[in-house]
Design an enzyme around this catalytic site. Structure first.
Site, PDB file in Angstrom:
ATOM      1  N   SER A 137       1.190 -38.833 -31.412  1.00 52.17           N
ATOM      2  CA  SER A 137      -0.025 -39.630 -31.229  1.00 52.17           C
ATOM      3  C   SER A 137      -1.121 -38.731 -30.689  1.00 52.17           C
ATOM      4  CB  SER A 137       0.233 -40.779 -30.251  1.00 52.17           C
ATOM      5  OG  SER A 137      -0.968 -41.411 -29.870  1.00 52.17           O
ATOM      6  N   TYR A 147       3.193 -42.798 -22.055  1.00 53.20           N
ATOM      7  CA  TYR A 147       3.224 -42.700 -23.513  1.00 53.20           C
ATOM      8  C   TYR A 147       2.595 -41.381 -23.956  1.00 53.20           C
ATOM      9  CZ  TYR A 147       2.506 -43.913 -28.427  1.00 53.20           C
ATOM     10  OH  TYR A 147       2.510 -43.920 -29.805  1.00 53.20           O
TER      11      TYR A 147
END
Length: 252
Positions: A137, A147
Site C-alpha cells: 500500500s 497498517y
C-alpha cells in the site's frame, strides 16, 4: 514453463481481480481464502470465462495447519506466480484497538507473506523462473498506524528480495495502491461514501492489478499505480513527519 498462480485473499476485491486477469493471461489458479462459497463463485466465473483449471483452497492463514497446507501447495513445483494479497485493516486509533487483533494483523501482513514467499522461492529458484507479487500500500511509505508499518516492512522486503533473486530468474514486486474500490472499507464498518476519501483519490481494482502485473513483468521492485499516488509518495519524503501524519490520517 509452468503457469499456475496462487492467490491469497482471492474471494473478493483485489484478490478476485488478480484471479480474473491472470486467468485471462492463461494461468491456472489456486485460490486461497477463508470464505469457501465466495471462492467457489470466483472460481466458477474464471473457469467459465477463460477455461482455465482452478483449485479452491479454503484456509484461514492465521491457523498454523491451514498455513502449512498452503506452504505445501507452493512447494509442489508448478507455481509460476504467487500473489500475497490476504489482509485486513484496523482502526487508526492504536491505543483503542484490541492488542490481540493487532498481533493477528501483523502476523497476516508480515509473517504469513514471509512464510509463503519462502515456500515459493525454493521451487522457483530451482526452475530459474517465477514471480512473487506482494500487495502492499502507499500507506507503507508514510506514517499511518500499524497498517502502514506492516506494509512498509513488505515494501522493504520486496525491494531487497527483488535485487537478490531477480538475477536468478525470480522477481519480487510490492504493488502499492492507494484507496481502491473494494469491500476492504466495508469490512471496517464503512459503507461506500462514508470512508472520508475524496472521489479523485479512488482507484479501481482492474487498473491497480493491470499496472501491478505490468510492473511485475518488467521486474520492478515496487509498483505504485497512478501518477497522482506516485507524486504523493514522492512529496511525502520531503515533508516533516507531523505534516505527513496529519494528511495520512484523513480517510480510513
Amino acid at each position: 514453463m509452468t503457469r499456475t498462480a496462487v492467490i491469497t485473499g482471492a474471494s473478493s476485491g483485489l484478490g478476485a481481480e488478480f484471479a480474473r486477469q491472470l486467468a485471462a493471461r492463461g494461468a491456472d489458479l489456486v485460490l486461497v481464502a477463508r470464505d469457501a462459497a465466495a471462492l467457489e463463485a470466483v472460481a466458477a466465473e474464471v473457469r467459465d470465462r477463460h477455461g482455465v483449471a482452478v483449485e479452491v483452497l479454503r484456509a484461514d492463514l492465521l491457523e498454523p495447519d491451514a498455513l502449512s497446507r498452503v506452504e505445501e501447495r507452493l512447494q509442489v513445483g508448478d507455481v509460476a506466480v504467487l500473489v500475497n494479497n490476504a489482509g485486513f485493516g484496523l482502526d487508526l486509533a492504536f491505543e483503542e484497538n484490541d492488542v490481540d487483533a493487532e498481533v493477528r494483523h501483523l502476523r497476516l501482513h508480515v509473517e504469513v507473506a514471509m512464510r509463503l514467499t519462502h515456500a515459493a522461492l525454493t521451487p522457483m529458484l530451482s526452475r530459474g523462473s517465477g514471480r512473487i507479487v506482494n500487495v502492499a500500500s502507499v500507506a507503507g511509505f508514510v506514517p499511518r498506524g500499524t497498517y502502514g508499518a506492516a506494509k512498509g516492512w513488505l515494501i522493504s522486503f520486496s525491494r531487497w528480495a527483488n535485487v537478490v533473486y531477480r538475477p536468478r530468474g525470480v522477481t519480487v514486486t510490492a504493488v502499492c495502491p492507494g484507496f481502491v474500490h473494494t469491500n476492504f472499507h466495508e469490512r471496517l464498518g464503512l459503507p461506500p461514501g462514508q470512508e472520508g476519501v475524496p472521489d479523485r483519490m479512488w482507484l479501481d481494482a482492474a487498473t491497480v492489478v493491470r499496472e501491478g502485473l505490468r510492473d511485475a513483468a518488467r521486474g520492478r521492485s515496487v509498483s505504485v499505480p497512478s501518477w497522482r499516488y506516485k507524486l504523493l509518495v514522492a512529496g511525502s519524503r520531503l515533508l516533516p513527519d507531523a505534516v505527513v501524519v496529519r494528511a495520512a490520517s484523513r480517510g480510513r
